[in-house]
Design a protein around this motif. Structure first.
Motif, short mmCIF file in Angstrom:
data_model
loop_
_atom_site.label_atom_id
_atom_site.label_comp_id
_atom_site.label_asym_id
_atom_site.label_seq_id
_atom_site.Cartn_x
_atom_site.Cartn_y
_atom_site.Cartn_z
N ASN A 198 29.92 89.44 18.28
CA ASN A 198 29.90 88.84 16.94
C ASN A 198 30.56 87.46 16.94
O ASN A 198 30.03 86.51 16.35
N LEU A 199 31.71 87.35 17.59
CA LEU A 199 32.42 86.08 17.63
C LEU A 199 31.61 85.03 18.37
O LEU A 199 31.59 83.85 17.99
N ALA A 200 30.92 85.45 19.45
CA ALA A 200 30.10 84.51 20.21
C ALA A 200 28.93 83.97 19.40
O ALA A 200 28.40 82.90 19.70
N ASN A 201 28.53 84.72 18.37
CA ASN A 201 27.39 84.32 17.54
C ASN A 201 27.80 83.90 16.14
O ASN A 201 26.98 83.91 15.22
N ALA A 202 29.06 83.52 15.98
CA ALA A 202 29.56 83.11 14.66
C ALA A 202 28.87 81.85 14.15
O ALA A 202 28.86 81.60 12.95
N GLN A 203 28.29 81.07 15.07
CA GLN A 203 27.59 79.84 14.68
C GLN A 203 26.08 79.94 14.89
O GLN A 203 25.37 78.94 14.75
N THR A 204 25.58 81.13 15.23
CA THR A 204 24.15 81.31 15.45
C THR A 204 23.42 81.47 14.11
O THR A 204 23.76 82.36 13.33
N PRO A 205 22.44 80.65 13.81
CA PRO A 205 21.73 80.73 12.53
C PRO A 205 21.10 82.12 12.31
O PRO A 205 20.46 82.67 13.21
N GLY A 206 21.31 82.67 11.12
CA GLY A 206 20.68 83.94 10.75
C GLY A 206 21.20 85.16 11.46
O GLY A 206 20.64 86.25 11.30
N SER B 19 16.66 73.84 4.79
CA SER B 19 17.96 74.51 4.73
C SER B 19 18.01 75.57 5.82
O SER B 19 16.97 75.96 6.37
N ILE B 20 19.18 76.04 6.10
CA ILE B 20 19.32 77.05 7.15
C ILE B 20 20.39 78.06 6.75
O ILE B 20 21.38 77.71 6.10
N GLU B 21 20.14 79.31 7.07
CA GLU B 21 21.11 80.37 6.81
C GLU B 21 22.00 80.56 8.02
O GLU B 21 21.51 80.73 9.14
N GLY B 22 23.29 80.53 7.81
CA GLY B 22 24.21 80.70 8.91
C GLY B 22 24.46 82.16 9.26
O GLY B 22 23.91 83.08 8.65
N SER B 23 25.30 82.38 10.25
CA SER B 23 25.69 83.73 10.64
C SER B 23 26.53 84.36 9.54
O SER B 23 27.24 83.68 8.80
N ASN B 24 26.46 85.69 9.41
CA ASN B 24 27.29 86.38 8.43
C ASN B 24 28.59 86.90 9.03
O ASN B 24 29.30 87.71 8.42
N VAL B 25 28.93 86.44 10.23
CA VAL B 25 30.18 86.84 10.89
C VAL B 25 31.35 86.07 10.29
O VAL B 25 31.33 84.83 10.25
N ALA B 26 32.36 86.78 9.82
CA ALA B 26 33.60 86.16 9.36
C ALA B 26 34.55 86.10 10.55
O ALA B 26 35.10 87.13 10.96
N ALA B 27 34.71 84.92 11.11
CA ALA B 27 35.47 84.78 12.35
C ALA B 27 36.90 85.29 12.22
O ALA B 27 37.42 85.96 13.12
N THR B 28 37.54 85.00 11.10
CA THR B 28 38.93 85.45 10.92
C THR B 28 39.03 86.96 10.91
O THR B 28 39.90 87.56 11.57
N THR B 29 38.12 87.61 10.19
CA THR B 29 38.11 89.07 10.15
C THR B 29 37.83 89.66 11.53
O THR B 29 38.45 90.65 11.94
#
Length: 247
Positions: free
Chosen positions: A25-33, A200-210
């Motif tokens: 999840n952390l590795a894909n925190a910046q992966t679109p969608g 527009s683009i949808e970002g990852s739904n990963v909350a890095a802090t969490t």
């Protein structure tokens, strides 16, 4: 002692599985969608002769968090964000139909329209192929428009329409390639009412802090189980020494 050791070992395996899911999840925190993996613990009763008196823990990825990510306007003609729960239809590497929320579309040298990870985007006529053009645009209904090279900018031509599918009423699972598929096989029905947010683009739904907090918790769980195994070894050694004392 063996009960404590093996119970702790299964808990350690669960902590490892949880850390693997969180790391992905952390590795894909910046992966679109990207949709975050969800890892949960389950109790596994030992089967065999006698009564079921012991249960071990098993933690593994059971699904994906389908919560939407943040949509950001980019101004790029090929960026699209899917509204609602609909999914963009793509072709997986093995040729089968798969689904994604990734909307950072790219144009290959051969004119094939793909997602950012290289998956061919599917249209009403198969994989979407763009002819040589001065400009390309995608409208909210998923129609792909081009102005042919040297053509009139005021008279764009429709090339194809992106397929958008609905997961409503279907059980979908995420594969190791990050693409969604129908569990047990099959395909999702197209959703003619689905719409896109263009440029527009949808970002990852990963909350890095969490995710970082969850990683710390999983690491502490690993350390706790390791200490229990060490304590079990020490207790076993102490018991053996007591049995060897002269009486």
């Amino acid at each position: 002692m063996d009960r404590l050791i093996y119970t702790s070992l299964t808990a350690m395996r669960g902590s490892m599985s949880r850390q693997t899911a969180i790391a992905n999840n952390l590795a894909n925190a910046q992966t679109p969608g990207f949709r975050a993996d969800i890892a949960e613990a389950q109790s596994l009763w030992l089967n065999g002769s006698g009564f079921e008196t012991r249960a071990l823990s098993s933690e593994e990825v059971l699904g994906a968090d389908m919560k939407a990510g943040t949509v950001t306007q980019t101004g790029r003609d090929l960026d699209v964000a899917v509204q609602g729960d609909a999914l963009l239809v793509v072709q997986a590497k093995n040729g089968e139909e798969a689904y994604t929320r990734r909307g950072d579309l790219q144009l290959s040298p051969s004119g094939l329209l793909t997602t950012g990870d290289g998956s061919p985007v599917q249209g009403a006529q198969g994989p979407v192929t763009i002819p040589p053009a001065d400009s390309i645009s995608i409208d909210t209904e998923g129609r792909v428009w081009v102005v042919p090279t040297g053509g009139d900018p005021q008279s764009p031509q429709e090339v194809d329409r992106l397929r958008l599918a609905t997961p409503a009423g279907s059980n979908i699972v995420k594969g190791l390639d990050g693409l969604f598929r129908v569990k047990g096989g099959g395909i999702l029905p197209d959703d003619p009412e689905a719409r896109l947010v263009t440029r527009s683009i949808e970002g990852s739904n990963v909350a890095a802090t969490t995710a970082l907090v969850e990683m710390i918790e999983a690491s502490r769980s690993w350390d706790t189980q390791l200490k229990m195994i060490t304590d079990a070894r020490d207790m076993d050694s102490a018991t053996a020494n007591l049995m060897q004392l002269p009486r």
